[in-house]
Design a protein around this motif. Structure first.
Motif, PDB file in Angstrom:
ATOM      1  N   GLU A  13       0.850  -1.181   0.000  1.00  0.00           N
ATOM      2  CA  GLU A  13       0.000   0.000   0.000  1.00  0.00           C
ATOM      3  C   GLU A  13       0.895   1.243   0.000  1.00  0.00           C
ATOM      4  O   GLU A  13       1.486   1.583   1.026  1.00  0.00           O
ATOM      5  CB  GLU A  13      -0.915  -0.006   1.224  1.00  0.00           C
ATOM      6  CG  GLU A  13      -1.838   1.182   1.319  1.00  0.00           C
ATOM      7  CD  GLU A  13      -2.638   1.417   0.050  1.00  0.00           C
ATOM      8  OE1 GLU A  13      -2.596   2.541  -0.471  1.00  0.00           O
ATOM      9  OE2 GLU A  13      -3.294   0.462  -0.436  1.00  0.00           O
ATOM     10  N   SER A  15       0.375   4.299   0.179  1.00  0.00           N
ATOM     11  CA  SER A  15       0.010   5.358   1.126  1.00  0.00           C
ATOM     12  C   SER A  15       0.708   5.172   2.472  1.00  0.00           C
ATOM     13  O   SER A  15       0.748   6.096   3.275  1.00  0.00           O
ATOM     14  CB  SER A  15      -1.501   5.415   1.311  1.00  0.00           C
ATOM     15  OG  SER A  15      -1.966   4.220   1.917  1.00  0.00           O
ATOM     16  N   GLN A  16       1.267   3.998   2.724  1.00  0.00           N
ATOM     17  CA  GLN A  16       1.982   3.751   3.974  1.00  0.00           C
ATOM     18  C   GLN A  16       3.390   4.355   3.966  1.00  0.00           C
ATOM     19  O   GLN A  16       4.030   4.438   5.004  1.00  0.00           O
ATOM     20  CB  GLN A  16       2.076   2.252   4.257  1.00  0.00           C
ATOM     21  CG  GLN A  16       0.741   1.613   4.521  1.00  0.00           C
ATOM     22  CD  GLN A  16       0.862   0.110   4.696  1.00  0.00           C
ATOM     23  OE1 GLN A  16       1.908  -0.490   4.462  1.00  0.00           O
ATOM     24  NE2 GLN A  16      -0.213  -0.510   5.123  1.00  0.00           N
ATOM     25  N   ASN A  18       6.154   7.039   4.123  1.00  0.00           N
ATOM     26  CA  ASN A  18       6.321   8.387   4.644  1.00  0.00           C
ATOM     27  C   ASN A  18       7.260   9.110   3.682  1.00  0.00           C
ATOM     28  O   ASN A  18       8.456   8.866   3.679  1.00  0.00           O
ATOM     29  CB  ASN A  18       6.896   8.361   6.058  1.00  0.00           C
ATOM     30  CG  ASN A  18       7.025   9.749   6.642  1.00  0.00           C
ATOM     31  OD1 ASN A  18       6.904  10.755   5.949  1.00  0.00           O
ATOM     32  ND2 ASN A  18       7.286   9.804   7.929  1.00  0.00           N
TER      33      ASN A  18
END
Length: 130
Positions: A13, A15-16, A18
């Motif tokens: 994923e 979006s994980q 940073n």
């Protein structure tokens, strides 16, 4: 932080990630001149790394950190597919030298040399000269 990509039971994923202040350790015609706060490293063969870049578009948008191999290359287990290519551990050591100062990657260089030495010894081969 390590994140697996391509694991059958754990879909990746993006979006994980940073990405605040992040740059990607990857060759570029226009590498960033701004030191990153965080470095994203793709660990795999060149075909695997390029595939990750295609399948995770957010990576392609990151600024890039590009490193050069040492003038005298280390003993390697495999030869890189192109001039200036390096093993991931070797590239990370060069990135540490670039971002933290000469010698910051020395421990990784020593570990890589030990890996090559062990590889040749266990296979009963003579290590190629440096």
């Amino acid at each position: 932080e390590l994140m697996d990509y391509g694991a059958p039971q754990a879909p990746f994923e993006p979006s994980q990630l940073n990405l605040e202040g992040a740059a990607l350790l990857f060759p570029s015609d226009t590498p960033s001149t701004v030191p990153p706060k965080r470095l994203i490293i793709l660990d795999g063969s060149w075909p695997q790394a390029r595939k990750m870049m295609r399948r995770i578009p957010i990576l392609a948008s990151l600024p890039r950190v590009q490193v050069q191999p040492k003038a005298i290359p280390p003993t390697r287990i495999r030869q890189p597919p192109f001039r200036g290519g390096m093993a991931t551990i070797e590239a990370v050591a060069r990135a540490l030298d670039l971002l933290e100062g000469d010698g910051a990657g020395a421990e990784l260089d020593a570990l890589f040399a030990r890996l090559a030495d062990t590889h040749y010894r266990l296979r009963g081969k003579i290590r190629p000269p440096r």
